[in-house]
Design a protein around this motif. Structure first.
Motif, PDB file in Angstrom:
ATOM      1  N   ALA A 176       0.814  -1.213   0.000  1.00  0.00           N
ATOM      2  CA  ALA A 176       0.000   0.000   0.000  1.00  0.00           C
ATOM      3  C   ALA A 176       0.847   1.261   0.000  1.00  0.00           C
ATOM      4  O   ALA A 176       0.513   2.237  -0.668  1.00  0.00           O
ATOM      5  CB  ALA A 176      -0.943  -0.005   1.200  1.00  0.00           C
ATOM      6  N   THR A 229      -2.170  -8.254  -1.441  1.00  0.00           N
ATOM      7  CA  THR A 229      -2.025  -6.829  -1.130  1.00  0.00           C
ATOM      8  C   THR A 229      -1.663  -6.691   0.345  1.00  0.00           C
ATOM      9  O   THR A 229      -2.343  -7.246   1.207  1.00  0.00           O
ATOM     10  CB  THR A 229      -3.325  -6.063  -1.422  1.00  0.00           C
ATOM     11  OG1 THR A 229      -3.605  -6.125  -2.825  1.00  0.00           O
ATOM     12  CG2 THR A 229      -3.190  -4.596  -1.015  1.00  0.00           C
ATOM     13  N   TYR A 242      -1.228  -4.158   3.437  1.00  0.00           N
ATOM     14  CA  TYR A 242      -1.679  -2.830   3.830  1.00  0.00           C
ATOM     15  C   TYR A 242      -1.836  -2.773   5.351  1.00  0.00           C
ATOM     16  O   TYR A 242      -1.617  -3.774   6.048  1.00  0.00           O
ATOM     17  CB  TYR A 242      -3.001  -2.486   3.135  1.00  0.00           C
ATOM     18  CG  TYR A 242      -4.224  -3.191   3.697  1.00  0.00           C
ATOM     19  CD1 TYR A 242      -5.243  -2.475   4.322  1.00  0.00           C
ATOM     20  CD2 TYR A 242      -4.378  -4.583   3.588  1.00  0.00           C
ATOM     21  CE1 TYR A 242      -6.369  -3.112   4.827  1.00  0.00           C
ATOM     22  CE2 TYR A 242      -5.497  -5.228   4.097  1.00  0.00           C
ATOM     23  CZ  TYR A 242      -6.483  -4.490   4.717  1.00  0.00           C
ATOM     24  OH  TYR A 242      -7.598  -5.116   5.231  1.00  0.00           O
ATOM     25  N   VAL A 271      -8.113   2.242   0.318  1.00  0.00           N
ATOM     26  CA  VAL A 271      -7.553   0.898   0.185  1.00  0.00           C
ATOM     27  C   VAL A 271      -8.317  -0.077   1.074  1.00  0.00           C
ATOM     28  O   VAL A 271      -8.628  -1.207   0.666  1.00  0.00           O
ATOM     29  CB  VAL A 271      -6.050   0.892   0.539  1.00  0.00           C
ATOM     30  CG1 VAL A 271      -5.484  -0.529   0.500  1.00  0.00           C
ATOM     31  CG2 VAL A 271      -5.278   1.806  -0.409  1.00  0.00           C
TER      32      VAL A 271
END
Length: 330
Positions: free
Chosen positions: A45, A92, A94, A102
């Protein structure tokens, strides 16, 4: 939720399927080419998670970043390209609460929230409220994919979560995240599992060594109060027994005159000599406060964007800045 999740989840179940890759230089860098080597595609991210992902990925995965260098992560807006990156990513990485856009767009089945790997601090919390000096705290907090909202009841934080999300500023916590991320990548690509786990262990060892440097360097200081532009350094303060006083809770908020007066009185009372500013945040308010209390300003990097070096060198730079500002002796 993001459109196309059902299709993507089904595609993710096809072992050995060809994966799509994101461009290595992150947001704003062009089209998303198809990967010929079938490597997992890791999408970080923002910078600290990019750095950690790269350490663990090595030659066995490709890493891209959603937030371009120089962009304040909290300001990220998802355009068509970023949405495509999220859809194409194998995993992903994050932290929930840093980037609301996000948080809303990630697929829970193909994402890793680093805040679930460690004990978090309450929003706006101080060192005495956290977990300073605790060992094994990660195992106590989020063994399941639960979240800190369950343990910290404070609501109304500007990040939209009940805890402080800036956990990367504590190397010991980031070392724990490294191990968990290594496990996730090993599960995503069993053929290269050992490589991911070995590199995760190496990254964790580097972070543990950094943690010891910071602890030693900040042991004996003339003052332990750090006045910062915004409250991004709670984890650093918690870990090394410092006291953070943020002028604002987040960089998007203008402090009230009453808040500036309050911080000024505290800074004078505790003989603060330095007001800390940040590279991506206007120093104006900090400069006004510094002038009022007869202090100087210095940049303390919250590492929300890529520094001139890397995570390790920037944190060591922060150590030197803190030692000078707080009057620390070896």
């Amino acid at each position: 939720m993001m459109s196309g999740h059902s299709r993507l989840r089904a595609a993710g179940l096809l072992a050995g399927a060809t994966l799509l890759t994101t461009t290595a230089c992150g947001a704003g860098s062009g089209a998303t080419p198809e990967a010929a080597d079938g490597k997992p595609q890791v999408l970080a991210a923002f910078y600290p998670l990019q750095w950690l992902s790269e350490q663990i990925a090595g030659p066995d995965a490709q890493v891209a970043v959603l937030t371009a260098p120089g962009v304040e992560p909290h300001d990220l807006e998802l355009g068509a390209q970023q949405m495509a990156q999220l859809e194409d990513a194998t995993l992903t990485v994050y932290i929930k609460g840093v980037q609301p856009a996000v948080d809303e767009a990630v697929d829970p089945e193909r994402s890793f929230d680093a805040a679930t790997a460690v004990a978090t601090l309450p929003a706006g919390g101080h060192a005495e409220e956290g977990h300073a000096g605790e060992e094994g705290h990660a195992e106590e907090s989020h063994a399941e994919e639960g979240h800190a909202e369950e343990t910290h009841a404070e609501e109304g934080h500007d990040h939209g979560v009940a805890y402080d999300p800036h956990l990367w500023l504590d190397p010991s916590r980031l070392a724990t995240v490294a191990g968990k991320l290594g496990e996730r990548l090993a599960a995503a690509d069993p053929a290269h599992a050992q490589g991911f786990k070995d590199r995760a262990a190496t990254a964790a060892a580097s972070l543990t060594a950094l943690d010891k440097e910071l602890a030693t360097g900040l042991t004996t200081c003339a003052t332990r109060t750090m006045v910062t532009a915004h409250e991004a350094f709670g984890y650093l303060a918690d870990r090394y027994k410092l006291k953070q006083v943020g002028i604002t809770l987040d960089p998007e908020t203008e402090p009230s005159p009453a808040r500036i007066d309050e911080v000024a009185k505290l800074a004078k009372a505790e003989k603060v000599t330095t007001i800390f500013t940040e590279a991506l945040v206007s120093p104006k308010v900090a400069e006004v406060l510094a002038a009022e209390v007869g202090a100087k300003t210095a940049v303390l990097d919250p590492l929300e964007s890529k520094p001139s070096g890397d995570y390790l060198s920037a944190m060591r730079g922060n150590l030197k800045t803190l030692q000078s500002a707080l009057g620390c002796t070896p």
